[in-house]
Design an enzyme around this catalytic site. Structure first.
Site, short mmCIF file in Angstrom:
data_model
loop_
_atom_site.label_atom_id
_atom_site.label_comp_id
_atom_site.label_asym_id
_atom_site.label_seq_id
_atom_site.Cartn_x
_atom_site.Cartn_y
_atom_site.Cartn_z
N LEU A 8 89.63 47.91 103.00
CA LEU A 8 90.59 48.26 103.57
C LEU A 8 92.34 47.39 103.84
O LEU A 8 92.66 48.09 103.69
CB LEU A 8 90.04 47.74 104.57
CG LEU A 8 89.50 48.24 106.82
CD1 LEU A 8 89.61 47.58 107.35
CD2 LEU A 8 89.77 49.39 106.84
N SER A 57 62.18 34.63 88.86
CA SER A 57 61.79 34.62 90.37
C SER A 57 60.71 34.48 89.70
O SER A 57 60.32 33.58 90.51
CB SER A 57 62.01 36.22 90.31
OG SER A 57 63.19 37.16 90.25
N GLU A 91 69.04 24.74 100.13
CA GLU A 91 69.86 25.73 99.48
C GLU A 91 69.92 26.79 100.24
O GLU A 91 71.07 27.55 100.59
CB GLU A 91 68.97 26.14 97.97
CG GLU A 91 70.29 26.41 97.35
CD GLU A 91 69.98 26.47 95.81
OE1 GLU A 91 68.32 25.90 95.17
OE2 GLU A 91 70.34 27.10 95.02
N GLN A 146 92.88 54.73 114.30
CA GLN A 146 91.09 54.45 114.87
C GLN A 146 90.19 54.14 114.27
O GLN A 146 89.10 53.24 114.23
CB GLN A 146 91.02 54.92 115.71
CG GLN A 146 89.58 55.05 116.94
CD GLN A 146 88.74 56.52 117.39
OE1 GLN A 146 88.47 57.27 116.12
NE2 GLN A 146 88.51 55.98 118.63
N THR A 150 66.50 35.74 94.58
CA THR A 150 66.35 36.67 94.34
C THR A 150 66.42 37.23 96.22
O THR A 150 65.42 37.03 96.63
CB THR A 150 66.64 38.08 94.08
OG1 THR A 150 65.43 38.84 93.80
CG2 THR A 150 66.59 37.92 92.31
N ASN A 151 67.27 38.52 97.00
CA ASN A 151 67.19 38.70 97.65
C ASN A 151 65.84 39.73 98.02
O ASN A 151 65.21 39.57 99.29
CB ASN A 151 67.80 39.96 98.72
CG ASN A 151 69.21 38.30 99.06
OD1 ASN A 151 69.04 37.38 99.30
ND2 ASN A 151 70.38 39.47 99.77
N ILE A 153 70.60 21.25 88.44
CA ILE A 153 69.10 21.20 88.95
C ILE A 153 68.79 22.84 87.65
O ILE A 153 69.04 23.66 87.35
CB ILE A 153 68.48 21.55 90.12
CG1 ILE A 153 67.35 21.74 89.97
CG2 ILE A 153 69.65 22.70 90.54
CD1 ILE A 153 66.20 21.26 91.63
C1 LIG Z 1 75.84 31.71 88.60
C2 LIG Z 1 74.52 31.73 88.73
C3 LIG Z 1 74.32 30.23 89.34
C4 LIG Z 1 72.56 30.13 89.20
N1 LIG Z 1 72.43 28.34 89.36
C5 LIG Z 1 71.45 27.87 88.72
C6 LIG Z 1 70.90 26.99 89.28
O1 LIG Z 1 72.01 25.42 89.29
N2 LIG Z 1 69.67 26.50 88.51
C7 LIG Z 1 69.02 27.29 88.30
O2 LIG Z 1 67.91 26.89 88.16
N3 LIG Z 1 69.07 28.44 88.31
C8 LIG Z 1 70.86 29.07 88.94
N4 LIG Z 1 70.19 30.22 89.26
C9 LIG Z 1 69.62 31.60 88.35
C10 LIG Z 1 69.34 32.15 89.56
O3 LIG Z 1 68.30 31.19 90.24
C11 LIG Z 1 68.48 33.21 88.99
O4 LIG Z 1 68.82 34.24 87.87
C12 LIG Z 1 67.38 33.68 89.87
O5 LIG Z 1 66.66 33.24 90.43
C13 LIG Z 1 66.86 35.19 89.65
O6 LIG Z 1 66.87 35.62 88.39
P1 LIG Z 1 66.61 36.02 86.82
O7 LIG Z 1 68.19 36.05 86.64
O8 LIG Z 1 65.86 36.02 86.35
O9 LIG Z 1 66.07 37.95 87.56
P2 LIG Z 1 64.55 38.17 87.39
O10 LIG Z 1 63.88 37.50 88.07
O11 LIG Z 1 63.99 39.26 85.52
O12 LIG Z 1 65.12 39.63 88.74
C14 LIG Z 1 65.37 40.64 87.95
C15 LIG Z 1 65.87 41.55 89.05
O13 LIG Z 1 63.82 42.05 89.42
C16 LIG Z 1 63.59 41.85 91.13
N5 LIG Z 1 62.21 40.92 90.93
C17 LIG Z 1 61.93 39.68 90.27
N6 LIG Z 1 60.55 39.83 90.79
C18 LIG Z 1 60.23 40.27 91.62
C19 LIG Z 1 58.94 40.88 92.75
N7 LIG Z 1 57.86 39.51 92.51
N8 LIG Z 1 59.36 42.03 93.59
C20 LIG Z 1 60.23 42.37 93.54
N9 LIG Z 1 62.08 42.43 92.76
C21 LIG Z 1 61.82 41.18 91.17
C22 LIG Z 1 64.08 40.86 91.55
O14 LIG Z 1 64.39 40.27 92.49
C23 LIG Z 1 65.83 41.56 90.51
O15 LIG Z 1 66.46 42.14 91.41
C24 LIG Z 1 72.35 30.88 88.52
C25 LIG Z 1 72.11 32.07 88.79
C26 LIG Z 1 73.68 32.88 88.86
C27 LIG Z 1 73.81 34.03 88.15
#
Ligand SMILES: Cc1cc2nc3c(=O)[nH]c(=O)nc-3n(C[C@H](O)[C@H](O)[C@H](O)COP(=O)(O)OP(=O)(O)OC[C@H]3O[C@@H](n4cnc5c(N)ncnc54)[C@H](O)[C@@H]3O)c2cc1C
Length: 381
Positions: free
Chosen positions: A341, A133, A246, A283, A369-370, A124
């Site tokens: 540990l 994001s 997911e 401990q 992201t979280n 996907i």
């Molecule tokens: C190993 C791996 C596998 C993956 N597999 C897939 C896949 O199969 N298909 C796919 O489509 N994607 C995939 N992804 C992509 C993944 O879903 C994105 O990396 C993720 O959604 C974050 O997007 P970004 O990396 O562009 O970070 P960004 O969006 O640039 O975010 C950077 C930072 O800014 C923060 N941020 C951004 N917007 C906000 C907001 N509104 N409020 C607060 N904080 C914010 C984020 O939380 C983060 O800490 C994968 C990523 C990894 C690393």
């Protein structure tokens, strides 16, 4: 706690769990080194997984699936995580969910049976170099020309990307209307496809057994019948709906990994001697392990609740976001403490805890992201 069992388990699922566990131990565990070296599982492993019933266990039998529920998928995900094997069959199931929920009968009949047999691997592709994001900011376009869509753009971080036979691509079918209404999901069949290019496997911190790569679309033509859904523009709402699936899977992986970390580290702490006594006799070691075990068990109870609710079709998006957020944070805290540990050995990749640490970090990043999870929870309040 040792006699705790997930309330959603039953006899049929117990038998299924046993067969999944045996298969993973016999066929997947011995191949981990090979998968890591080649950055992906081999095609044979996918086929074997299909034959054994690990793929699409929750899809209807009429499409080649196992005819089970999400609980069957949960069993597969847990069993893989409990031995630290990364095999992105979850992505396969996510694509199946799109087809089952929004696809045409023709699409389901065409793609689901080979996906269930492991002959066709699915990926996907939502994320782009300049839009992760913020999914609404994607730039990949799908322009309609007669009976075809012409795709242009690129995607990144695509799991299973290098060997995917079909890729479910999020693309703009209408760049004039608001993004929420202009994005569609379109299936791209990759074999011998002109204009389609796969980048090399990206070098990740962990999860080396799974391939993650960039995909490029340069005037790629696909039939309009590959649109997922009855009309253009439903992509964003489809994604928002399906991301719950997911996120619960990621919560399941988080809890199973945390439980494994506690088990491995407890054993280690009983065996390793310092200052003339086993580490567990300090401990601090006991308290840290007790805290980790408590947190893992809280996570277990919560994810069991989410799994049961999801199976019953009742899990709301905010609770799914809570599961993804809290459980992956707990996973990382627990695994990180368990590395500590282990002392220096916790930093050596030949020790499972070191790999678990490398693999756990990304759980807080992908599938939203979280921070985005906190936004979703906050918006629901
Ligand atoms: C190993 C791996 C596998 C993956 N597999 C897939 C896949 O199969 N298909 C796919 O489509 N994607 C995939 N992804 C992509 C993944 O879903 C994105 O990396 C993720 O959604 C974050 O997007 P970004 O990396 O562009 O970070 P960004 O969006 O640039 O975010 C950077 C930072 O800014 C923060 N941020 C951004 N917007 C906000 C907001 N509104 N409020 C607060 N904080 C914010 C984020 O939380 C983060 O800490 C994968 C990523 C990894 C690393």
């Amino acid at each position: 706690m040792s006699n705790y069992e997930s309330p959603w388990m039953n006899d049929e699922l117990r038998i299924y769990r046993k067969s999944v566990r045996e298969f993973i131990e016999d066929e997947f565990l011995p191949r981990q080194e090979q998968w890591r070296e080649q950055h992906r599982p081999d095609a044979e492993s996918w086929k074997q997984a299909g034959e054994t019933g690990l793929l699409l266990p929750d899809a209807p039998e009429q499409y080649g699936g196992g005819g089970g529920t999400f609980a069957h998928q949960a069993v597969v995900v847990e069993e893989l995580a409990q031995v630290g094997v990364h095999f992105a069959c979850g992505v396969q199931s996510i694509v199946a969910q799109y087809l089952l929920h929004y696809g045409s009968e023709e699409q389901r009949k065409k793609w689901l049976p080979p996906m269930a047999r492991g002959k066709l691997v699915a990926a996907i592709a939502m994320t782009e170099p300049s839009a992760g994001s913020d999914l609404q900011a994607i730039k990949t376009t799908a322009r309609r020309e007669g009976n075809e869509y012409v795709l242009n753009g690129s995607k990144t971080f695509v799991t299973n990307g290098s060997h995917a036979g079909i890729v479910c691509v999020a693309a703009k079918t209408d760049s004039k209307s608001a993004a929420a209404k202009g994005i569609s999901m379109i299936v791209v069949e990759t074999k011998n496809l002109a204009g389609y290019r796969v980048g090399s496997a990206l070098e990740k911190v962990g999860m080396h057994e799974v391939d993650t790569c960039e995909l490029f679309f340069d005037d790629v033509r696909v039939p309009v019948s590959n649109l997922i859904g009855t009309a253009e523009g439903a992509g964003l709402s489809q994604m928002m709906e399906q991301l719950r699936y997911e996120r619960v899977m990621i919560g399941l992986i988080a809890v199973a990994t945390a439980e494994r970390a506690v088990a491995i580290t407890t054993k280690y702490a009983k065996e390793r001697v310092a200052f003339g006594k086993p580490l567990i006799d300090f401990q601090n070691t006991r308290f840290k392990l007790a805290q980790c075990k408590t947190e893992a068990h809280i996570g277990r109870v919560f994810i069991d609740h989410c799994t049961a609710e999801f199976v019953a079709g009742r899990l709301d998006p905010a609770t799914a976001a809570m599961a993804k957020y809290w459980l992956t944070e707990a996973q990382f805290r627990i695994v990180d403490e368990c590395v500590q540990l282990h002392g220096g050995y916790g930093y050596m990749t030949e020790y499972p805890i070191a790999r678990m640490w490398m693999d756990s970090r990304v759980q807080r990043i992908y599938a939203g992201t979280n921070e985005i999870m906190l936004e979703l929870i906050g918006w629901s309040m």
